[in-house]
Design an enzyme around this catalytic site. Structure first.
Site, PDB file in Angstrom:
ATOM      1  N   LYS A 180       0.866  -1.179   0.000  1.00 14.55           N
ATOM      2  CA  LYS A 180       0.000   0.000   0.000  1.00 14.55           C
ATOM      3  C   LYS A 180       0.902   1.228   0.000  1.00 14.55           C
ATOM      4  O   LYS A 180       1.387   1.658   1.041  1.00 14.55           O
ATOM      5  CB  LYS A 180      -0.927   0.042   1.220  1.00 14.55           C
ATOM      6  CG  LYS A 180      -2.003   1.150   1.091  1.00 14.55           C
ATOM      7  CD  LYS A 180      -2.308   1.841   2.389  1.00 14.55           C
ATOM      8  CE  LYS A 180      -1.749   3.206   2.519  1.00 14.55           C
ATOM      9  NZ  LYS A 180      -1.952   4.181   1.477  1.00 14.55           N
ATOM     10  N   GLY A 233       6.517   5.890   8.328  1.00 14.23           N
ATOM     11  CA  GLY A 233       5.653   7.062   8.318  1.00 14.23           C
ATOM     12  C   GLY A 233       5.755   7.803   9.634  1.00 14.23           C
ATOM     13  O   GLY A 233       6.762   7.703  10.349  1.00 14.23           O
ATOM     14  N   THR A 236       2.786   9.036  14.984  1.00 13.52           N
ATOM     15  CA  THR A 236       1.373   8.932  15.399  1.00 13.52           C
ATOM     16  C   THR A 236       0.699   7.745  14.730  1.00 13.52           C
ATOM     17  O   THR A 236       0.059   6.916  15.395  1.00 13.52           O
ATOM     18  CB  THR A 236       0.616  10.226  15.046  1.00 13.52           C
ATOM     19  OG1 THR A 236       1.256  11.332  15.689  1.00 13.52           O
ATOM     20  CG2 THR A 236      -0.835  10.143  15.511  1.00 13.52           C
ATOM     21  N   GLY A 238       2.262   5.287  13.152  1.00 14.39           N
ATOM     22  CA  GLY A 238       3.031   4.079  13.447  1.00 14.39           C
ATOM     23  C   GLY A 238       2.591   3.415  14.737  1.00 14.39           C
ATOM     24  O   GLY A 238       2.499   2.179  14.817  1.00 14.39           O
ATOM     25  N   GLU A 255       9.205   2.245  11.314  1.00 14.51           N
ATOM     26  CA  GLU A 255      10.230   3.285  11.196  1.00 14.51           C
ATOM     27  C   GLU A 255       9.504   4.613  11.099  1.00 14.51           C
ATOM     28  O   GLU A 255       8.708   4.822  10.182  1.00 14.51           O
ATOM     29  CB  GLU A 255      11.131   3.042   9.992  1.00 14.51           C
ATOM     30  CG  GLU A 255      12.066   1.866  10.157  1.00 14.51           C
ATOM     31  CD  GLU A 255      12.967   1.958  11.375  1.00 14.51           C
ATOM     32  OE1 GLU A 255      13.264   3.094  11.815  1.00 14.51           O
ATOM     33  OE2 GLU A 255      13.357   0.903  11.907  1.00 14.51           O
ATOM     34  N   CYS A 289      13.147  11.553   6.865  1.00  8.61           N
ATOM     35  CA  CYS A 289      13.101  11.238   8.292  1.00  8.61           C
ATOM     36  C   CYS A 289      14.461  11.460   8.952  1.00  8.61           C
ATOM     37  O   CYS A 289      14.541  11.682  10.158  1.00  8.61           O
ATOM     38  CB  CYS A 289      12.612   9.808   8.513  1.00  8.61           C
ATOM     39  SG  CYS A 289      13.607   8.548   7.706  1.00  8.61           S
ATOM     40  N   GLU A 390       8.735  17.129  14.804  1.00  2.00           N
ATOM     41  CA  GLU A 390       9.225  16.940  13.435  1.00  2.00           C
ATOM     42  C   GLU A 390       8.430  17.834  12.487  1.00  2.00           C
ATOM     43  O   GLU A 390       7.211  17.739  12.410  1.00  2.00           O
ATOM     44  CB  GLU A 390       9.085  15.475  13.021  1.00  2.00           C
ATOM     45  CG  GLU A 390       9.686  15.188  11.663  1.00  2.00           C
ATOM     46  CD  GLU A 390       9.633  13.712  11.295  1.00  2.00           C
ATOM     47  OE1 GLU A 390      10.621  13.215  10.737  1.00  2.00           O
ATOM     48  OE2 GLU A 390       8.606  13.064  11.575  1.00  2.00           O
TER      49      GLU A 390
END
Length: 488
Positions: A180, A233, A236, A238, A255, A289, A390
């Site tokens: 996905k 991603g 939140t 994850g 991750e 990231c 972030e």
């Protein structure tokens, strides 16, 4: 720059065939450099579509896992060669769909090719060890067994490299896959999967279903026949993936975010540190990231470093990533642009000093895109929102410290622990940084962004589920150890 002649609709790939969603709905993928340009239409899929893909993957897994690992690797070699032949087209699509510059997109696609070739070779490496038994008449050893069906959920910022670095080890270790991709870059993902299809993988071994995370992503989390989920991603989302997988006993790998510091010591090569800070923090419009976000500089060189940094940032050309002289492209979407602008506003409200940039670019040439100026704050303190959360944009926060010990304390004062760098010529500083920095990737005299494909990658604290991707470490997630005891 290419001229768009038609807008194609891209289908799901399920059980070896390209199929439309049962929902009969599509989403438009927009060029962030020109919001009036549609790159393509992608399927807005339903749970019914996901269920078909998972069923196909489950059926295919029975024969795929029985195939010799070296034979599975041959399929990866074929896919690598096909992607390499289509590199320019895939890279241009990535630039049009996500916004990063064409050289960056070409580099990422080439990395995808290298990852496939690396994992193709994994099919010829050992998967276990002989262990001495207390029974002299027995043989005891370990081997590895695949999880089964793996759900792969990937972000928009690396639409080629991240899917491939998850799919390649999953496949070579004997799993089947349902991908996905992020809806924002699903056209690029479809072009990659087209290459896998042309490589002749057996039906159902690799599948792709596009659609909203609330439907397809959540469906993967809940699906009883998906044995493992690998996700990259936000932290939140994850956490939701991890909680859902844990609730039904599926294996998961997360991750997530980073708030990556660079420490500049008073003995650093300042030109090197400036170049690496700009590259690590502003390339890909800061949408990595591992991007540099906090720049922690010793007071003795703070003003000189800032002066050199500003001089170079002012020369950055922002524009359409397909144009040869563009150094930094747009934010990936209007939503991401608004997020970045909201953080810049918060920084000013908190009292950080905006020394450069901070505005949406609205010049006539760029008015239709999601462009923002590279942005630098100083007088930042580590308790400010812009130093803790972030941003995922081209925003650097400068922090002044007196000692390396202070720098390390501030660098570690974060919920994240993905990557970190230090610039110094002092061995003692280097060793302290290596030992004390709470990050999964630490780099000396090099930018915070970037990891080599043969090396383990992952974070500490809330950056990761504490597993590792890439390199030979990938086998730990995509397989389970089986201990075998044989007595004659």
């Amino acid at each position: 720059m290419s001229i768009q002649t038609e807008v194609k609709t891209y289908l799901n790939f399920v059980n070896g065939a390209w199929v439309a969603s049962s929902s009969e709905q599509v989403d438009a993928s927009i060029n962030p450099a020109n919001k009036h340009e549609i790159v393509g239409y992608v399927q807005k899929s339903s749970l019914e579509d996901l269920n078909e893909a998972v069923a196909a993957a489950k059926t295919a897994s029975q024969s795929w896992k029985k195939l010799a690992a070296s034979a599975r690797g041959e399929y990866l070699y074929k896919a690598a060669n096909i992607i390499e032949k289509n590199l320019d087209d895939i890279a241009e699509t990535m630039t049009r769909e996500m916004g990063k510059t064409l050289p960056e997109a070409k580099g990422e696609t080439a990395r995808g090719v290298a990852i496939l070739r690396y994992y193709a070779g994994e099919g010829m490496r050992k998967v276990g060890d002989v262990i001495p038994s207390t029974d002299n008449d027995a043989l005891m050893f370990t081997t590895r067994t695949p999880l089964g069906v793996v759900g792969v959920i990937t972000p928009w910022n690396f639409p080629v490299a991240i899917p491939i670095w998850k799919i390649a080890p999953a496949l070579v270790y004997g799993n089947t896959v349902v991908l996905k991709p992020a809806q924002e870059t699903a056209v690029t993902a479809a072009k990659v999967i087209e290459c896998f299809a042309k490589a002749g993988f057996p039906d159902g071994v690799i599948n792709m279903v596009t659609g909203p995370g609330s439907v397809i992503g959540q469906g993967m989390i809940d699906h009883p026949d998906i044995n493992g989920i690998t996700f990259t991603g936000s932290d939140t989302v994850g956490k939701l993936v991890g909680q859902g997988a844990l609730a039904r006993g599926a294996k998961y790998q997360l991750e997530m975010g980073g708030k990556n510091p660079v420490i500049v010591a008073n003995d650093a090569d300042l030109d090197l540190a400036v170049d690496a800070t700009i590259s690590g923090g502003l390339k890909s419009t800061g949408q990595k990231c591992t991007a540099t976000s906090r720049v922690i500089v010793q007071s003795e060189v703070y003003d000189k470093f800032k002066e050199k940094l500003l001089a170079k940032v002012k020369d950055i050309k922002v524009g359409n990533g397909l144009e040869a002289d563009t150094w930094m492209g747009p934010c990936s979407s209007e939503s991401q642009l608004n997020t970045v602008l909201s953080y810049i506003k918060k920084g000013k409200e908190e009292g950080a000093h905006l020394v450069y940039g901070g505005n949406q670019i609205s010049s006539e040439a760029l008015a239709n895109g999601f462009f923002v100026e590279p942005t630098i704050f100083d007088n930042t303190t580590n308790d400010m929102i812009i130093a803790q959360e972030e941003i995922f944009g081209p925003v650097l926060a400068l922090l002044k410290v007196d000692t390396i010990e202070d720098a390390l304390d501030i660098a570690n004062d974060s919920k994240f622990g993905l990557s970190a760098s230090i610039f110094t010529t002092n061995i003692s500083n280097m060793l302290s940084f290596i030992k004390e920095m709470d990050a999964g990737l630490v780099r000396i005299n090099a930018e915070s962004a970037g990891v080599e494909l043969q090396a383990p990658f992952g974070g500490m604290k809330q950056s990761s589920s504490h597993s590792r991707e890439q390199g030979q470490a990938a086998i730990e997630f995509f397989t389970s150890i089986k201990t075998v005891f044989v007595k004659g």
